[in-house]
Structure formats: structure tokens, C-alpha cells
Scaffold this active site. Structure first.
Site, mmCIF file in Angstrom:
data_model
loop_
_atom_site.group_PDB
_atom_site.id
_atom_site.type_symbol
_atom_site.label_atom_id
_atom_site.label_comp_id
_atom_site.label_asym_id
_atom_site.label_seq_id
_atom_site.Cartn_x
_atom_site.Cartn_y
_atom_site.Cartn_z
ATOM 1 N N ARG A 1 -4.662 -14.138 4.110
ATOM 2 C CA ARG A 1 -3.259 -13.828 4.319
ATOM 3 C C ARG A 1 -3.018 -12.975 5.558
ATOM 4 O O ARG A 1 -1.906 -12.840 6.014
ATOM 5 C CB ARG A 1 -2.711 -13.079 3.105
ATOM 6 C CG ARG A 1 -2.653 -13.905 1.841
ATOM 7 C CD ARG A 1 -2.642 -13.011 0.617
ATOM 8 N NE ARG A 1 -1.549 -12.065 0.634
ATOM 9 C CZ ARG A 1 -0.413 -12.226 -0.024
ATOM 10 N NH1 ARG A 1 -0.232 -13.292 -0.744
ATOM 11 N NH2 ARG A 1 0.520 -11.317 0.034
ATOM 12 N N ARG B 1 -3.881 -12.098 15.904
ATOM 13 C CA ARG B 1 -3.027 -12.528 17.018
ATOM 14 C C ARG B 1 -3.492 -11.956 18.341
ATOM 15 O O ARG B 1 -3.887 -10.801 18.380
ATOM 16 C CB ARG B 1 -1.620 -11.982 16.797
ATOM 17 C CG ARG B 1 -0.670 -12.993 16.327
ATOM 18 C CD ARG B 1 0.736 -12.462 16.399
ATOM 19 N NE ARG B 1 1.354 -12.769 15.131
ATOM 20 C CZ ARG B 1 1.960 -11.892 14.375
ATOM 21 N NH1 ARG B 1 2.075 -10.643 14.777
ATOM 22 N NH2 ARG B 1 2.474 -12.268 13.233
ATOM 23 N N ARG C 1 -4.224 -6.685 -12.109
ATOM 24 C CA ARG C 1 -4.405 -5.386 -11.476
ATOM 25 C C ARG C 1 -3.035 -4.715 -11.537
ATOM 26 O O ARG C 1 -2.015 -5.359 -11.300
ATOM 27 C CB ARG C 1 -4.838 -5.596 -10.023
ATOM 28 C CG ARG C 1 -5.217 -4.337 -9.319
ATOM 29 C CD ARG C 1 -6.627 -3.909 -9.666
ATOM 30 N NE ARG C 1 -6.954 -2.687 -8.926
ATOM 31 C CZ ARG C 1 -7.620 -1.679 -9.448
ATOM 32 N NH1 ARG C 1 -8.072 -1.715 -10.688
ATOM 33 N NH2 ARG C 1 -7.891 -0.610 -8.711
ATOM 34 N N ARG D 1 -0.906 2.909 0.158
ATOM 35 C CA ARG D 1 0.125 3.001 1.195
ATOM 36 C C ARG D 1 1.226 3.970 0.794
ATOM 37 O O ARG D 1 1.395 4.282 -0.391
ATOM 38 C CB ARG D 1 0.721 1.629 1.522
ATOM 39 C CG ARG D 1 1.117 0.812 0.321
ATOM 40 C CD ARG D 1 1.421 -0.640 0.749
ATOM 41 N NE ARG D 1 1.669 -1.479 -0.410
ATOM 42 C CZ ARG D 1 1.790 -2.790 -0.411
ATOM 43 N NH1 ARG D 1 1.696 -3.452 0.727
ATOM 44 N NH2 ARG D 1 2.018 -3.466 -1.514
ATOM 45 N N GLU E 1 1.587 4.578 -3.376
ATOM 46 C CA GLU E 1 1.215 3.457 -4.249
ATOM 47 C C GLU E 1 -0.271 3.558 -4.605
ATOM 48 O O GLU E 1 -1.130 3.434 -3.738
ATOM 49 C CB GLU E 1 1.509 2.164 -3.476
ATOM 50 C CG GLU E 1 1.511 0.925 -4.310
ATOM 51 C CD GLU E 1 2.050 -0.273 -3.519
ATOM 52 O OE1 GLU E 1 3.110 -0.165 -2.870
ATOM 53 O OE2 GLU E 1 1.374 -1.307 -3.546
ATOM 54 N N TYR F 1 0.087 -15.406 -7.786
ATOM 55 C CA TYR F 1 0.727 -14.452 -6.894
ATOM 56 C C TYR F 1 1.717 -15.224 -6.023
ATOM 57 O O TYR F 1 1.328 -15.878 -5.069
ATOM 58 C CB TYR F 1 -0.279 -13.696 -6.011
ATOM 59 C CG TYR F 1 0.460 -12.634 -5.244
ATOM 60 C CD1 TYR F 1 0.603 -11.361 -5.758
ATOM 61 C CD2 TYR F 1 1.099 -12.939 -4.050
ATOM 62 C CE1 TYR F 1 1.357 -10.412 -5.096
ATOM 63 C CE2 TYR F 1 1.857 -11.990 -3.385
ATOM 64 C CZ TYR F 1 1.975 -10.743 -3.913
ATOM 65 O OH TYR F 1 2.731 -9.801 -3.264
ATOM 66 N N ASP G 1 5.150 -15.228 -3.600
ATOM 67 C CA ASP G 1 6.139 -14.438 -2.872
ATOM 68 C C ASP G 1 7.530 -14.833 -3.361
ATOM 69 O O ASP G 1 7.696 -15.878 -3.992
ATOM 70 C CB ASP G 1 6.024 -14.705 -1.364
ATOM 71 C CG ASP G 1 4.964 -13.823 -0.717
ATOM 72 O OD1 ASP G 1 4.742 -12.703 -1.210
ATOM 73 O OD2 ASP G 1 4.358 -14.266 0.279
#
Ligand code: FAD
Ligand code: UDP
Length: 375
Positions: free
Chosen positions: A172, A176, A249, A280, A300, A348, A350
């Protein structure tokens, strides 16, 4: 005759979108949720005038123009672009891995210099056919990036060694060779202006909603209340765990109001060292370019999942996948029940994927040619 055409269990995006689609086709729907609010995991609390993402930060992104137009017909989206910063041993790096990151790590300035350096790094790790997340990361970015920006974050996030995790999790992360800190490659991205509740409230206009109502608290009552059921809860619970429990999780969020205008200058700062217990810190106001006097931050913490905790991330390993496939086979035989969303499909997803799948489920269910309408 049952009182409703559809009972929808769960008011997350799947339930909201399906309820909207059924209602506009003239169906009588009842939507229930065991929580004391609708909206599922995109729900936001208002604190100090700031929308606080109670169940984790949500950034909308999609390549699907129909889905983008659909959500924008309920609420306008702003131009927020996710550009997280990573901190490792006191130094900060841009994400996703791009020319800014390579410059910060190695001082390389051109794409060719970065590619040469990466080739050396990857060559040093010598992985041929990556079989797990660690090997996948080493073969994509080499040892330096893996150790500074991936290993610690991943192992605390998932609570197990990266060598025991499936490779697909790390695919994921984009790589670049431009100076571009946009975390996503999708064409459309943003946050609903005024928050996600505006989106779910818009979807639920005209839909009867009952909160604090758990489907499993009185199953026979709920089963008889409607002609059809749309179930977005836990699929293993639906079948009384007969093939075993599916594992997840979990996360623990520590929210804090700070008496300052701007704490970290960015919505998302990742802490990639194993020694820092959280993954984070989110500073919510930056999702909406907020100018309030105070700020709200959320740390988190990844957490072992038990049945008393929120199930956030499915563990798509072999054991759980095998169990899920058995439940899925049973669910295919139901003619009265539609299973959808992340808990019932153990995926999972989005947000844009959940929305697209709910729109598709409605289309199949009503076997009609209703196009997605822009309200
Ligand atoms: P949910 O939102 O989980 O809704 C399910 C609902 O069903 C809940 O309200 C629950 O209370 C209810 N329910 C369950 N069982 C019962 C029952 N027995 N009786 C009654 N009600 C019940 N996606 C993105 O696109 N971008 C992001 O940045 C992003 N960030 C994320 C961050 C985190 C930490 C997590 C966990 C997910 C993130 N996602 C993101 C994914 C996003 O949350 C999901 O795609 C979406 O919320 C799934 O919607 P859903 O309807 O399937 O499930
Ligand atoms: N990841 C990482 N370092 C980071 C951010 C992410 O190693 O700074 C890895 C980690 O394994 C994580 C995966 O990439 O589980 C996916 O990250 P993403 O930000 O997409 O996760 P989500 O927001 O869905 O939790």
C-alpha cells in the site's frame, strides 16, 4: 406481513448507503445500531469546535468519479491532501517515500541519484521471492528505509514480527521519484466540509434509525421485523462462532485538548520507532484547516484485540482466512440476508470501496437500472 421491507444492522457507511438507496426506491427501512450514535467508524465528536475522528483519522480518497460525485452530493469536500510526516530518533522525514525522503535520508538530489542509492540498498538485502512483509519491504526499499521508517511502526501496529506478516500490507505504500508528499495516488481526495457526520446524516435523511439496539440482544424480534436483512456486523457472531472466532487488531485512542493553536503543524505525524508506544499523533483541526484557539490531538496506540474491544483491522492470515471462507460459504446460501461492510466480509476496506460495494449490492438487490444519482 413484516412491518419493514429492510432491517439494516449497522449504521456505518455500508448500512447508510444501502439504506439511502433502498429508501429512494420506496422501500420502508429500519436501521439499527448498537452504539449510541449513527455513522459507524467515520463518526466525529465536536470538541472545542473541532471535528474529532473518534475511531481513527479518516481521509477520503478515490479514483472512482461516480463515488466522488455521489459523496459530494451530500456534502462538499475540501482540498485536504494527506502528507504525513514520520519521526525516527528525533529526525523528521516526509512520507510516502519520495524525493524529499531520499534527500533527508541520504542527501541525494536527483531521481537518478536516488535510484542508484536504492539499487545499492536493495542489492545489499538480496531478497529474491519475498514471502513476508519484511522481505517485501527489503526488496522494495532496502535496509535503511526498512529499519528507520517501516520495521518499528509495522511491528507495533500489528504486534508481531514483520517476518510473520503478509507482504501485501506494505504494497500500500507508494514509492515516488518526484518531490511529492501526497500519500495517495488517487485522483480525488478530501475531507467533508463540516465533518463526516454531515455525510452520514445526509445519507440517512428519511430513514428510521434506532440506536442502542444490538441485533443479538433479541434476534428473533429483529429477524421478524422485516422482509429482508442487511447485516454489517461480525459474520462469525452471526453464525454463533461455530467455526471459531475471527481475530482482529485493536487500537486505543488517547484524546487530549491542548491550550494552544497549533501543536504539530500537520494532521498526521507517525512515530516509527518501536520504543515510542504509539504509532501516530493526529491533530484533527488540520483536516479542515481549522483556526480555533485550542487544538485536539489523539495518540493512537495499537492494542491486542479481545471481544470487549473495537475490532479495527482484520488479521488476514491463513488461519483467519480459512475460518472466514467457511462463514462466507454459509452466507452465500442465505436468501433473506445481505452481508456487507468490513465486519461481515472480514476485509480491510477503505471508505470509497465500502460505498461502491453498497451501491452495487443495492443495484443487484433491486435488479434495476437506477444509476447512482446525484442528489
Ligand atoms: P463500520 O463503520 O464499522 O460500521 C459498522 C456498524 O455496525 C457500527 O456502527 C457498529 O456499531 C454496528 N454494529 C455491529 N454489530 C452490530 C450489531 N450486532 N447490532 C447493531 N449494530 C451493530 N478508510 C478510508 O477510506 N480512509 C481512511 O483514512 C481510513 N482510515 C481508517 C482508520 C482506521 C483506524 C480504521 C479502523 C479504518 C479506516 N478506514 C479508512 C476504513 C473505514 O473506517 C471503513 O471503510 C468504513 O468505516 C467501513 O464501514 P462499514 O459500514 O463497513 O463499518
Ligand atoms: N507503515 C509503515 N510506516 C509508516 C506508515 C505505514 O511501515 O510510517 C506500514 C505499516 O505496516 C502499516 C502499512 O504500512 O500497517 C499501511 O499503512 P497505512 O498508513 O495505509 O495504514 P492505515 O492508515 O490503514 O492504518
Amino acid at each position: 406481513m413484516p412491518e419493514y421491507d429492510y432491517l439494516i444492522v449497522g449504521s456505518g457507511l455500508f448500512g447508510c448507503v444501502f439504506a439511502h438507496e433502498a429508501t429512494r426506491r420506496g422501500m420502508k427501512c429500519l436501521l439499527i445500531d448498537k452504539r449510541n450514535h449513527a455513522g459507524g467508524n467515520v463518526y466525529c465528536d465536536k470538541v472545542e469546535g473541532i471535528n474529532v475522528h473518534r475511531y481513527g483519522a479518516h481521509i477520503f480518497h478515490t479514483n472512482d468519479k461516480a463515488v466522488w460525485d455521489f459523496v459530494n452530493s451530500f456534502v462538499d469536500f475540501n482540498r485536504y491532501t494527506n502528507s504525513p510526516v514520520a519521526e525516527y530518533q528525533g529526525k523528521r522525514y516526509n512520507l510516502p517515500f519520495n524525493m524529499n525522503t531520499f534527500y533527508q535520508l541520504w542527501g541525494v538530489k536527483t531521481p537518478q541519484e536516488a535510484k542508484d542509492k536504492l539499487a545499492v540498498e536493495i542489492g545489499l538485502s538480496k531478497v529474491n521471492a519475498p514471502a513476508n512483509l519484511e522481505q517485501q519491504a527489503l526488496s522494495l526499499v532496502g535496509k535503511d528505509i526498512y529499519e528507520k521508517l517501516i520495521k518499528g511502526y509495522t511491528e507495533k501496529q500489528w504486534g508481531r514480527p514483520a517476518s510473520e506478516l503478509p507482504a501485501f500490507i506494505i504494497k500500500r505504500l507508494p514509492l515516488r521519484f518526484t518531490y511529492d508528499n501526497n500519500y495517495f495516488n488517487d485522483r480525488y481526495q478530501g475531507i467533508p466540509i463540516g465533518g463526516y457526520n454531515k455525510l452520514t446524516e445526509g445519507l440517512l435523511e428519511g430513514v428510521e434509525v434506532r440506536l442502542n439496539s444490538d441485533y443479538f440482544s433479541d434476534r428473533s424480534k429483529w429477524d421478524n421485523i422485516a422482509e429482508h436483512i442487511v447485516f454489517t456486523g461480525h459474520i462469525d457472531q452471526y453464525y454463533d462462532y461455530r467455526f471459531g472466532h475471527l481475530e482482529y487488531r485493536s487500537l486505543r485512542f488517547e484524546h487530549e485538548v491542548l491550550n494552544m493553536e497549533n501543536y504539530q503543524g500537520n494532521a498526521v505525524v507517525n512515530y516509527t520507532e518501536r520504543e515510542v508506544p504509539y504509532t501516530r499523533i493526529i491533530e484533527h483541526k488540520h483536516f479542515e484547516f481549522g483556526t480555533q484557539e485550542k487544538t485536539v490531538i489523539t495518540r493512537e496506540f495499537p492494542d491486542e484485540w479481545t471481544q470487549q474491544k473495537e475490532a479495527y483491522y482484520p488479521i488476514n492470515d491463513e488461519r483467519n482466512t480459512t475460518i472466514f471462507e467457511k462463514y462466507r460459504a454459509l452466507s452465500k446460501q442465505e436468501d433473506k440476508v445481505i452481508f456487507g461492510g468490513r465486519l461481515a466480509t472480514y476485509q480491510y476496506y477503505d471508505m470509497h470501496q465500502v460505498i461502491a460495494s453498497a451501491l452495487k449490492a443495492a443495484k443487484v438487490q433491486f435488479s434495476d437500472n437506477y444509476e447512482i444519482t446525484i442528489k
